[in-house]
Design a protein around this motif. Structure first.
Motif, mmCIF file in Angstrom:
data_model
loop_
_atom_site.group_PDB
_atom_site.id
_atom_site.type_symbol
_atom_site.label_atom_id
_atom_site.label_comp_id
_atom_site.label_asym_id
_atom_site.label_seq_id
_atom_site.Cartn_x
_atom_site.Cartn_y
_atom_site.Cartn_z
ATOM 1 N N LEU A 155 0.867 -1.180 0.000
ATOM 2 C CA LEU A 155 0.000 0.000 0.000
ATOM 3 C C LEU A 155 0.906 1.233 0.000
ATOM 4 C CD1 LEU A 155 -2.829 1.292 0.260
ATOM 5 C CD2 LEU A 155 -2.503 1.260 2.723
ATOM 6 N N THR A 156 0.671 2.126 -0.936
ATOM 7 C CA THR A 156 1.522 3.312 -1.075
ATOM 8 C C THR A 156 0.650 4.556 -0.945
ATOM 9 O OG1 THR A 156 2.946 2.033 -2.544
ATOM 10 C CG2 THR A 156 3.242 4.420 -2.553
ATOM 11 N N LEU A 157 0.841 5.288 0.157
ATOM 12 C CA LEU A 157 0.046 6.495 0.400
ATOM 13 C C LEU A 157 0.813 7.689 -0.163
ATOM 14 C CD1 LEU A 157 -0.855 5.655 4.114
ATOM 15 C CD2 LEU A 157 -2.203 5.179 2.067
ATOM 16 N N VAL A 158 0.106 8.554 -0.843
ATOM 17 C CA VAL A 158 0.753 9.738 -1.440
ATOM 18 C C VAL A 158 -0.003 10.955 -0.915
ATOM 19 C CG1 VAL A 158 1.509 10.837 -3.567
ATOM 20 C CG2 VAL A 158 1.195 8.358 -3.514
ATOM 21 N N VAL A 159 0.702 11.752 -0.082
ATOM 22 C CA VAL A 159 0.023 12.864 0.586
ATOM 23 C C VAL A 159 0.128 14.138 -0.256
ATOM 24 C CG1 VAL A 159 -0.099 14.227 2.718
ATOM 25 C CG2 VAL A 159 0.550 11.814 2.819
ATOM 26 N N ASP A 160 -1.041 14.736 -0.507
ATOM 27 C CA ASP A 160 -1.139 16.000 -1.247
ATOM 28 C C ASP A 160 -0.220 16.083 -2.474
ATOM 29 O OD1 ASP A 160 -3.244 17.383 -0.102
ATOM 30 O OD2 ASP A 160 -2.025 18.039 1.592
ATOM 31 N N PRO A 161 -0.379 15.156 -3.423
ATOM 32 C CA PRO A 161 0.466 15.213 -4.636
ATOM 33 C C PRO A 161 0.039 16.361 -5.542
ATOM 34 C CG PRO A 161 -1.192 13.499 -4.838
ATOM 35 C CD PRO A 161 -1.375 14.092 -3.472
ATOM 36 N N PRO A 162 0.904 16.753 -6.510
ATOM 37 C CA PRO A 162 0.469 17.771 -7.486
ATOM 38 C C PRO A 162 -0.703 17.225 -8.308
ATOM 39 C CG PRO A 162 2.723 17.006 -7.944
ATOM 40 C CD PRO A 162 2.270 16.289 -6.723
ATOM 41 N N GLU A 163 -1.537 18.145 -8.792
ATOM 42 C CA GLU A 163 -2.778 17.752 -9.484
ATOM 43 C C GLU A 163 -2.550 17.147 -10.866
ATOM 44 O OE1 GLU A 163 -6.014 17.691 -8.824
ATOM 45 O OE2 GLU A 163 -5.812 18.370 -6.764
ATOM 46 N N ASP A 164 -1.368 17.465 -11.476
ATOM 47 C CA ASP A 164 -1.229 17.101 -12.886
ATOM 48 C C ASP A 164 -0.483 15.790 -13.106
ATOM 49 O OD1 ASP A 164 1.145 18.049 -11.940
ATOM 50 O OD2 ASP A 164 1.679 19.170 -13.752
ATOM 51 N N ILE A 165 -0.374 14.932 -12.063
ATOM 52 C CA ILE A 165 0.348 13.665 -12.291
ATOM 53 C C ILE A 165 -0.645 12.512 -12.462
ATOM 54 C CG2 ILE A 165 2.416 14.433 -11.084
ATOM 55 C CD1 ILE A 165 1.543 12.735 -8.671
ATOM 56 N N GLY A 166 -0.133 11.369 -12.955
ATOM 57 C CA GLY A 166 -0.974 10.229 -13.340
ATOM 58 C C GLY A 166 -1.971 9.791 -12.286
ATOM 59 N N ILE A 167 -1.532 9.661 -11.024
ATOM 60 C CA ILE A 167 -2.460 9.148 -9.997
ATOM 61 C C ILE A 167 -3.636 10.082 -9.751
ATOM 62 C CG2 ILE A 167 -0.945 7.614 -8.654
ATOM 63 C CD1 ILE A 167 -0.511 9.961 -6.716
ATOM 64 N N MET A 168 -3.498 11.345 -10.161
ATOM 65 C CA MET A 168 -4.596 12.290 -9.969
ATOM 66 C C MET A 168 -5.503 12.350 -11.192
ATOM 67 S SD MET A 168 -4.036 13.197 -7.006
ATOM 68 C CE MET A 168 -5.181 14.534 -6.814
ATOM 69 N N LYS A 169 -5.026 11.791 -12.312
ATOM 70 C CA LYS A 169 -5.802 11.937 -13.549
ATOM 71 C C LYS A 169 -6.487 10.641 -13.974
ATOM 72 C CE LYS A 169 -2.463 13.796 -15.952
ATOM 73 N NZ LYS A 169 -1.581 14.510 -16.838
ATOM 74 N N GLU A 170 -5.835 9.474 -13.718
ATOM 75 C CA GLU A 170 -6.435 8.218 -14.187
ATOM 76 C C GLU A 170 -6.882 7.350 -13.015
ATOM 77 O OE1 GLU A 170 -2.881 5.387 -15.416
ATOM 78 O OE2 GLU A 170 -2.439 7.397 -16.117
ATOM 79 N N GLU A 171 -7.784 6.410 -13.319
ATOM 80 C CA GLU A 171 -8.205 5.448 -12.307
ATOM 81 C C GLU A 171 -6.971 4.662 -11.877
ATOM 82 O OE1 GLU A 171 -10.922 2.525 -13.831
ATOM 83 O OE2 GLU A 171 -11.186 1.556 -11.887
ATOM 84 N N ILE A 172 -6.714 4.549 -10.569
ATOM 85 C CA ILE A 172 -5.456 3.952 -10.123
ATOM 86 C C ILE A 172 -5.487 2.428 -10.268
ATOM 87 C CG2 ILE A 172 -3.932 3.631 -8.136
ATOM 88 C CD1 ILE A 172 -4.683 6.550 -7.352
ATOM 89 N N PHE A 173 -6.520 1.782 -9.783
ATOM 90 C CA PHE A 173 -6.711 0.339 -9.930
ATOM 91 C C PHE A 173 -5.529 -0.471 -9.397
ATOM 92 C CE2 PHE A 173 -8.612 -3.324 -12.330
ATOM 93 C CZ PHE A 173 -9.868 -3.176 -11.795
ATOM 94 N N GLY A 174 -5.060 -0.094 -8.224
ATOM 95 C CA GLY A 174 -3.951 -0.768 -7.556
ATOM 96 C C GLY A 174 -3.804 -0.132 -6.184
ATOM 97 N N PRO A 175 -2.850 -0.633 -5.358
ATOM 98 C CA PRO A 175 -2.781 -0.197 -3.959
ATOM 99 C C PRO A 175 -2.052 1.133 -3.732
ATOM 100 C CG PRO A 175 -1.211 -1.938 -4.356
ATOM 101 C CD PRO A 175 -1.897 -1.712 -5.663
ATOM 102 N N ILE A 176 -2.351 2.132 -4.532
ATOM 103 C CA ILE A 176 -1.787 3.477 -4.338
ATOM 104 C C ILE A 176 -2.941 4.391 -3.942
ATOM 105 C CG2 ILE A 176 -0.490 5.363 -5.409
ATOM 106 C CD1 ILE A 176 0.336 3.342 -7.625
#
Ligand code: NAD
Length: 482
Positions: free
Chosen positions: A341-362
């Motif tokens: 499980l990978t938690l990402v706190v307050d990432p920038p808005e324009d990166i992959g995890i913010m734009k696409e369905e993650i479908f994994g433990p992030i």
């Protein structure tokens, strides 16, 4: 052009496509000969689904395990076997009620006529299923289609060949292929399947492929139910018990290693709570899965390609300076593609995890200053498949329910609205079209035919020509009372 298929005859067809055409023609012919399947036959079909699921439990567990590298046995029992069998049992319990015509009120001026909705089988149904829950997401729509008296063809994912073959053999052991059959094959078979003039097509998979499926089906005017994906948000309200919410979120996110259509995709919490929420989720994950690498409880990522995609998403977040918490270590060689499980706190808005369905433990954990900020954040994106809200403040809860549109909602937990078979399950907007489960599934695969039974005492002859003064009087009377 063959009589029973709109697809052209072609010497270059794959074995899967030829099998598809052959079985479709057989099912269409069988439907033409016997368009109505009786209550008893439907009950017998539901019994077959229960029997084949239970009898093949170990085979399904082993097959899915082989496909994933490791799929937690308990997850397969809970999410494939139990959900399928309980869905079939619920259909059996309710079939007598579902199959009955539904009375519809007849306006006073039309009495004593009667009006009814009479459920009728649609014919031959196509079901396209994904790899993430390869048995359940194929068989639960099949249950609804068979309960509604149809014939069914299933096209499972090519990414789970062992599970697809186990399901094909299990279905073939119980069903005549004119009633239910599995067609295996690659992407060409999938495409050919969507071009086949089924009486209804249910597709479960990603939104981009769903759009292609809808376009292909439109050529035959085949009606579609699209069970798609998207980014499902979690709101942790200030009134929530954060530690309790964190346990639910960690469990729901780590089930099947996050490869669940309704898995929490990102979390929204007040800025002063974000770090505590991350810590609580990390602690909950450590308790649920003390060891990621070696435990059979934690499921692998389905393929090297999917694993690499998820690793790239994490690396991008790291490169962009986001705070990352990896819960537990994963063996650097990843022999079983276990991703912590990978938690990402307050990432920038324009990166992959913010734009696409993650479908994994992030899991991104984002700050939302106010409740309205959280709502706006959700409404800026596509309409999600699921939304989760944690808290005790009913006013705040109702505000979120009113101001957001999602396929379904679980309050103070995650995922569970899916398992409540009496609730329709489906998306809205980009997360899907239509729904199934329970009675809604029965209706999805039925033509709810409106029938008006005229009475022998009907006064309609009073409105027939030749039109006279008497007709005018009747019309003006009707206009007053309607
Ligand atoms: P996918 O869209 O890649 O594939 C789904 C199915 O479609 C597979 O059987 C595949 O072989 C077939 N397919 C692929 N390309 C095709 C084409 N051009 N024409 C016809 N068929 C084609 O999805 P996936 O990777 O198997 O599953 C993951 C996605 O499914 C995620 O987005 C997830 O959210 C979604 N999903 C939704 C639900 C739901 O109930 N709403 C459930 C599970 C998964």
């Amino acid at each position: 052009m063959a009589a029973d298929t709109a697809r052209p005859l072609d010497a270059n067809k794959t074995d899967g496509e030829l099998e598809l055409d052959r079985v479709f023609a057989l099912q269409k012919k069988a439907y033409a000969a016997a368009p109505f399947i009786s209550y008893d036959q439907r009950m017998a079909s539901l019994d077959k689904i229960i029997r084949l699921t239970e009898a093949n439990e170990q085979k399904f567990i082993d097959a899915i395990n082989a496909d994933f590298g490791n799929r937690a046995r308990h997850e397969t029992i809970m999410s494939e076997i139990v959900i399928t069998v309980s869905g079939a049992k619920l259909a059996k319990k309710n079939l007598k009620k579902w199959i009955r015509p539904r009375g519809v009120a007849t306006p006073a001026h039309m009495l004593p006529a009667k009006s009814r909705l009479e459920p009728q089988p649609l014919g031959v149904i196509g079901i396209i299923s994904p790899w993430n829950y390869p048995i359940q997401l194929a068989l639960t729509p099949v249950i609804a289609a068979l309960a509604a008296g149809n014939r069914v063809m299933i096209k499972p994912s090519e990414l789970t060949p062992h599970a697809s073959e186990a399901m094909r053999a299990a279905i073939a052991s119980e069903f005549d292929e004119t009633v239910c059959a599995v067609i295996t094959g690659g992407v060409e078979t999938g495409q050919a399947f969507t071009e086949t003039p089924f009486d209804h097509l249910l597709f479960t998979g990603s939104t981009p492929v769903g759009i292609r499926v809808a376009q292909a089906a439109a050529k035959n005017l085949t009606p579609v139910t699209l069970e798609l994906g998207g980014k499902s948000p979690v709101i942790i309200d200030d009134s929530a018990d954060t530690a309790k919410a964190a346990t639910s979120i960690a469990q729901g996110k780590m089930l099947n290693a996050g490869q669940t259509c309704i898995a929490p995709d990102y979390v929204l919490a007040s800025p002063d709570k974000v770090d505590a929420v991350a810590e609580d989720i990390a602690n909950a994950a450590r308790t649920l899965y003390p060891e990621i690498d070696t435990t059979a409880d934690y499921t692998s990522i389905i393929s090297d390609r999917h694993f690499a995609r998820l690793k790239t998403l994490v690396e991008e977040a790291r490169d962009r300076g986001a705070k990352i918490i990896e819960v537990g270590s994963a063996n650097a060689l990843h022999p079983q593609r276990k991703l912590p499980l990978t938690l990402v706190v307050d990432p920038p808005e324009d990166i992959g995890i913010m734009k696409e369905e993650i479908f994994g433990p992030i899991l991104p954990i984002l700050s939302a200053k106010t409740q309205d900020d959280a709502i706006s954040r959700i409404n800026e994106g596509d309409r999600p498949l699921a939304l989760y809200w944690f808290g005790n403040d009913r006013v705040a809860r109702d505000r979120v329910l009113e101001k957001t549109v999602s396929g379904g909602v679980t309050v103070n937990d995650v995922l569970w609205h899916f398992a409540q078979e009496n609730l329709p399950f489906g998306g809205v907007g980009k997360s899907g079209v239509g729904a199934y489960h329970g009675e809604t599934g029965f209706e999805t695969f039925s033509h709810m035919k409106p029938v008006f039974y005229q009475s022998k005492f009907a006064g309609t002859a009073l409105l027939h020509p030749p039109y006279t003064e008497k007709t005018d009087k009747i019309l003006s009377f009707l206009r007053k009372i309607l």
